[in-house]
Design an enzyme around this catalytic site. Structure first.
Site, PDB file in Angstrom:
ATOM      1  N   HIS A  67     -31.449-104.338  10.455  1.00 59.18           N
ATOM      2  CA  HIS A  67     -30.748-104.954  11.438  1.00 59.18           C
ATOM      3  C   HIS A  67     -31.503-105.295  12.260  1.00 59.18           C
ATOM      4  O   HIS A  67     -30.748-105.864  13.219  1.00 59.18           O
ATOM      5  CB  HIS A  67     -29.718-103.691  11.874  1.00 59.18           C
ATOM      6  CG  HIS A  67     -28.961-102.841  10.577  1.00 59.18           C
ATOM      7  ND1 HIS A  67     -28.526-103.500  10.692  1.00 59.18           N
ATOM      8  CD2 HIS A  67     -29.549-101.380  10.387  1.00 59.18           C
ATOM      9  CE1 HIS A  67     -27.897-102.408  10.057  1.00 59.18           C
ATOM     10  NE2 HIS A  67     -28.359-101.269   9.776  1.00 59.18           N
ATOM     11  N   HIS A  71     -28.473-110.089   9.475  1.00 61.67           N
ATOM     12  CA  HIS A  71     -28.985-108.944   8.618  1.00 61.67           C
ATOM     13  C   HIS A  71     -26.557-109.094   8.387  1.00 61.67           C
ATOM     14  O   HIS A  71     -26.452-109.364   8.977  1.00 61.67           O
ATOM     15  CB  HIS A  71     -29.438-108.303   9.233  1.00 61.67           C
ATOM     16  CG  HIS A  71     -28.587-107.163  10.500  1.00 61.67           C
ATOM     17  ND1 HIS A  71     -29.083-107.437  11.482  1.00 61.67           N
ATOM     18  CD2 HIS A  71     -27.718-106.686  10.224  1.00 61.67           C
ATOM     19  CE1 HIS A  71     -28.119-106.797  12.159  1.00 61.67           C
ATOM     20  NE2 HIS A  71     -27.550-106.328  10.976  1.00 61.67           N
ATOM     21  N   ASP A  73     -24.387-106.077   7.374  1.00 63.40           N
ATOM     22  CA  ASP A  73     -24.474-104.977   7.259  1.00 63.40           C
ATOM     23  C   ASP A  73     -23.371-104.649   5.984  1.00 63.40           C
ATOM     24  O   ASP A  73     -22.168-105.610   5.551  1.00 63.40           O
ATOM     25  CB  ASP A  73     -22.994-104.299   8.198  1.00 63.40           C
ATOM     26  CG  ASP A  73     -23.709-104.158   9.790  1.00 63.40           C
ATOM     27  OD1 ASP A  73     -25.197-104.291   9.489  1.00 63.40           O
ATOM     28  OD2 ASP A  73     -23.462-104.206  10.196  1.00 63.40           O
ATOM     29  N   HIS A  77     -22.933 -98.698   6.454  1.00 64.57           N
ATOM     30  CA  HIS A  77     -23.701 -98.762   6.556  1.00 64.57           C
ATOM     31  C   HIS A  77     -22.681 -98.237   7.981  1.00 64.57           C
ATOM     32  O   HIS A  77     -22.497 -97.368   8.760  1.00 64.57           O
ATOM     33  CB  HIS A  77     -23.847 -99.778   7.498  1.00 64.57           C
ATOM     34  CG  HIS A  77     -24.192-100.304   9.110  1.00 64.57           C
ATOM     35  ND1 HIS A  77     -25.657 -99.276   9.648  1.00 64.57           N
ATOM     36  CD2 HIS A  77     -23.468-100.958  10.038  1.00 64.57           C
ATOM     37  CE1 HIS A  77     -25.240 -99.651  10.417  1.00 64.57           C
ATOM     38  NE2 HIS A  77     -24.616-100.447  11.177  1.00 64.57           N
TER      39      HIS A  77
END
Length: 259
Positions: A67, A71, A73, A77
């Site tokens: 993270h 980035h 997710d 996550h």
């Protein structure tokens, strides 16, 4: 085609709650490392001084979270279980690549205090720019937080989405939502203060928790959204690194603009 970089760097010299450790092995050190590794793993002896200038290749070692920097997710996550599909959310290496190359639209929510915007705010901004969301659009939230990247303020002073805003975008068929802030939710301190004031659990990271019931991805820590030629009319490419079994992957997010 013009390519506009929308990514923030992985930088060990910047402030991070989870610090980045970046160790650089010089080309000379790389030669010695190769000698040792060839001997250890393959029983091969090699004199690094036989190489041109006694050098081989540089090598970078990094310790960081997935993270850090720009980035994506993954659904995994957001929680260990999902109410959709098989009940097991997908890791970043299993999310379809088609999600990460699509038309982009920027929604400007700058000039607000730390907290959240709701579905009504997003509808108002879409009306202002004269745009109707289409399935698979990549929506980018322009909070202005990127201005503080690399400083403690970046992690405490930004705007996120509430549950109604996320539901509005997902109902329109959006599968990837991005932000130039640290998180698609409000800052940690803002969330905790609101929860302590109200006792309402629905204020606890609603943008992330929404991913337990609706499969979607977030792009966090974008930058340079103000350099785009307009709020729409461009493509976004944000393919995440294929980290097996991971809840996120770093991405070099860019906008593709017809020249």
């Amino acid at each position: 085609m013009r390519i506009i970089d929308l990514s923030s760097p992985v930088d060990s010299g910047s402030f991070e709650p989870d610090p980045v450790v970046h160790e650089v092995m010089s080309p000379r050190e790389g030669a010695l490392h190769m000698r040792d590794e060839m001997r250890r793993h393959f029983d091969i002896d090699f004199d690094p001084d036989d190489l041109p200038d006694g050098e081989f290749l540089s090598l970078d070692r990094l310790s960081l979270t997935t993270h850090t920097g720009t980035h994506v997710d993954a659904p995994s996550h957001y929680g260990s279980r999902a109410s959709y599909g098989t009940g097991v959310p997908r890791h970043i290496d299993a999310v379809p690549l088609e999600w990460f190359l699509a038309p982009g639209v920027v929604l400007d929510v700058r000039g607000r205090e730390a907290g959240v915007v709701d579905a009504a705010d997003l509808r108002k901004e879409l009306d202002r720019i004269g745009y109707t969301l289409a399935p698979s659009d990549i929506v980018l939230l322009h909070t202005g937080a990127a201005e503080w990247s690399g400083t403690p303020r970046y992690f405490t002073d930004f705007v996120g989405l509430d549950a109604s805003a996320v539901a509005f975008l997902l109902d329109a068929g959006v599968r990837v939502i991005g932000t130039d802030a640290f998180s698609l939710d409000a800052p940690f301190g803002t969330i905790i203060a609101e929860y302590q004031r109200t006792g309402d659990r629905s204020v606890l990271w609603p943008a992330h928790v929404a991913g337990r019931d609706r499969e979607y991805c977030q792009i966090e820590r974008l930058s340079a959204l103000e350099t785009l030629p307009g709020p729409h009319g461009f493509q976004v490419a944000c393919f995440p690194v294929k980290v097996a079994g991971a809840g996120a992957g770093w991405a070099r997010a860019v906008a593709l603009v017809d020249a």
